[in-house]
Motif scaffolding. Sequence first.
Motif, short mmCIF file in Angstrom:
data_model
loop_
_atom_site.label_atom_id
_atom_site.label_comp_id
_atom_site.label_asym_id
_atom_site.label_seq_id
_atom_site.Cartn_x
_atom_site.Cartn_y
_atom_site.Cartn_z
N ASP A 63 0.83 -1.21 0.00
CA ASP A 63 0.00 0.00 0.00
C ASP A 63 0.87 1.25 0.00
O ASP A 63 0.55 2.24 -0.65
N VAL A 64 1.96 1.20 0.75
CA VAL A 64 2.88 2.34 0.87
C VAL A 64 4.31 1.86 0.66
O VAL A 64 4.70 0.83 1.23
N VAL A 65 5.07 2.58 -0.15
CA VAL A 65 6.48 2.25 -0.37
C VAL A 65 7.33 3.37 0.20
O VAL A 65 7.17 4.54 -0.18
N LEU A 66 8.21 3.03 1.15
CA LEU A 66 9.19 4.00 1.64
C LEU A 66 10.40 3.87 0.72
O LEU A 66 11.10 2.87 0.74
N MET A 67 10.61 4.89 -0.11
CA MET A 67 11.57 4.80 -1.21
C MET A 67 12.77 5.74 -1.04
O MET A 67 12.61 6.96 -0.99
N ASP A 68 13.96 5.15 -0.97
CA ASP A 68 15.17 5.95 -0.98
C ASP A 68 15.41 6.42 -2.41
O ASP A 68 15.05 5.73 -3.37
N ILE A 69 16.02 7.57 -2.59
CA ILE A 69 16.26 8.08 -3.94
C ILE A 69 17.51 7.48 -4.54
O ILE A 69 17.51 6.97 -5.67
N ARG A 70 18.60 7.50 -3.79
CA ARG A 70 19.88 7.04 -4.32
C ARG A 70 20.08 5.55 -4.02
O ARG A 70 20.39 5.16 -2.90
N MET A 71 19.90 4.74 -5.06
CA MET A 71 20.14 3.31 -4.95
C MET A 71 20.84 2.85 -6.22
O MET A 71 20.71 3.49 -7.28
N PRO A 72 21.59 1.77 -6.16
CA PRO A 72 22.30 1.28 -7.35
C PRO A 72 21.33 0.78 -8.41
O PRO A 72 20.19 0.39 -8.11
N VAL A 82 6.42 7.20 -0.63
CA VAL A 82 6.95 8.23 0.24
C VAL A 82 8.47 8.23 0.06
O VAL A 82 9.14 7.22 0.28
N ILE A 83 9.00 9.37 -0.37
CA ILE A 83 10.43 9.47 -0.63
C ILE A 83 11.20 9.70 0.67
O ILE A 83 10.85 10.59 1.47
N LEU A 84 12.23 8.91 0.89
CA LEU A 84 13.12 9.09 2.02
C LEU A 84 14.34 9.88 1.56
O LEU A 84 14.96 9.53 0.57
N THR A 85 14.66 10.96 2.25
CA THR A 85 15.74 11.82 1.80
C THR A 85 16.55 12.36 2.97
O THR A 85 16.06 12.47 4.08
N VAL A 99 11.73 17.07 -5.67
CA VAL A 99 10.76 17.70 -6.56
C VAL A 99 10.53 16.82 -7.78
O VAL A 99 9.40 16.61 -8.22
N GLN A 100 11.61 16.27 -8.33
CA GLN A 100 11.47 15.37 -9.48
C GLN A 100 10.63 14.15 -9.10
O GLN A 100 9.83 13.67 -9.92
N SER A 101 10.79 13.67 -7.88
CA SER A 101 10.03 12.51 -7.44
C SER A 101 8.55 12.83 -7.31
O SER A 101 7.69 12.02 -7.67
N LEU A 102 8.24 14.02 -6.81
CA LEU A 102 6.85 14.43 -6.71
C LEU A 102 6.24 14.55 -8.11
O LEU A 102 5.10 14.16 -8.34
N ARG A 103 7.01 15.07 -9.03
CA ARG A 103 6.54 15.16 -10.41
C ARG A 103 6.34 13.76 -10.99
O ARG A 103 5.47 13.54 -11.83
N GLY A 137 5.31 11.24 -9.41
CA GLY A 137 4.15 10.57 -8.82
C GLY A 137 4.25 10.24 -7.35
O GLY A 137 3.34 9.62 -6.80
N ALA A 138 5.33 10.64 -6.69
CA ALA A 138 5.44 10.37 -5.25
C ALA A 138 4.41 11.19 -4.49
O ALA A 138 3.96 12.24 -4.94
N SER A 139 4.02 10.69 -3.33
CA SER A 139 2.99 11.36 -2.54
C SER A 139 3.56 12.36 -1.56
O SER A 139 2.81 13.12 -0.95
N GLY A 140 4.86 12.35 -1.36
CA GLY A 140 5.45 13.27 -0.42
C GLY A 140 6.85 12.82 -0.06
O GLY A 140 7.40 11.91 -0.68
N PHE A 141 7.43 13.45 0.93
CA PHE A 141 8.78 13.08 1.32
C PHE A 141 8.94 13.12 2.83
O PHE A 141 8.14 13.74 3.53
N LEU A 142 9.99 12.47 3.28
CA LEU A 142 10.27 12.39 4.71
C LEU A 142 11.77 12.33 4.91
O LEU A 142 12.46 11.60 4.21
N GLY A 143 12.27 13.10 5.84
CA GLY A 143 13.70 13.08 6.13
C GLY A 143 14.09 11.82 6.87
O GLY A 143 13.34 11.33 7.73
N LYS A 144 15.26 11.27 6.55
CA LYS A 144 15.72 10.05 7.22
C LYS A 144 15.99 10.29 8.70
O LYS A 144 16.04 9.34 9.48
#
Length: 226
Positions: free
Chosen positions: A50-59, A82-85, A94-98, A100-107
Amino acid sequence: MTIRVLLADDQALLRSAFRVLVDSEPDMEVVGEASDGAEAVRLTREEGADVVLMDIRMPGTDGLAATRMISEDPSLAHVRVVILTTFEVDDYVVQSLRAGASGFLGKGSEPEELLSAIRVAAGGEALLSPAATKGLIARFLAQGDADDEHDPVRSERLAALTHREREVLVQVAGGHSNDEIAERLEVSPLTVKTHVNRAMAKLGARDRAQLVVIAYESGLVRPRVE
């Protein structure tokens, strides 16, 4: 209903910490862990997340590409990313929101903030920190090229909105909740929700986060650096 959460981060230790936290809650469970974007997309489909906690920088396939793949898949329309940053690469947010991400959260967020973010995203409200998300988008749209600031196609789509829907969209872009918008416009929260849903349908937005992006990209709301 139990919220099914997928963890996507290339740091095993961080995934382990998130798993312990999420699994400790009675209303949510971790259904999978991914160390790269491609695996995240695959597991999202296979495990019914239902929800994916997604890191931006991954191999390999990074979080940005994975987010776009999930948001563009009709069969995953219910999934919220939900982008983890670390806030060190804010333009990616911002690119992630564009994408289709629903928002972001600081690690570095507190455990309660992470759990609340998952519940908010699963509930469809999407923006995890409305004012912060709005400010972040405004900063980077203001710093971007003029062509990026005003999307002609989205500007034309605004013509399909009623006057009240445009008013509500401006308020959403300001980071206000439905209750706050209702008070400002002197209508009921249910009426606001109806206008928000209609605006999303007309503008092709998945959620409130994308409405904020569209409001800025179309020129309806002007970016401002505080």
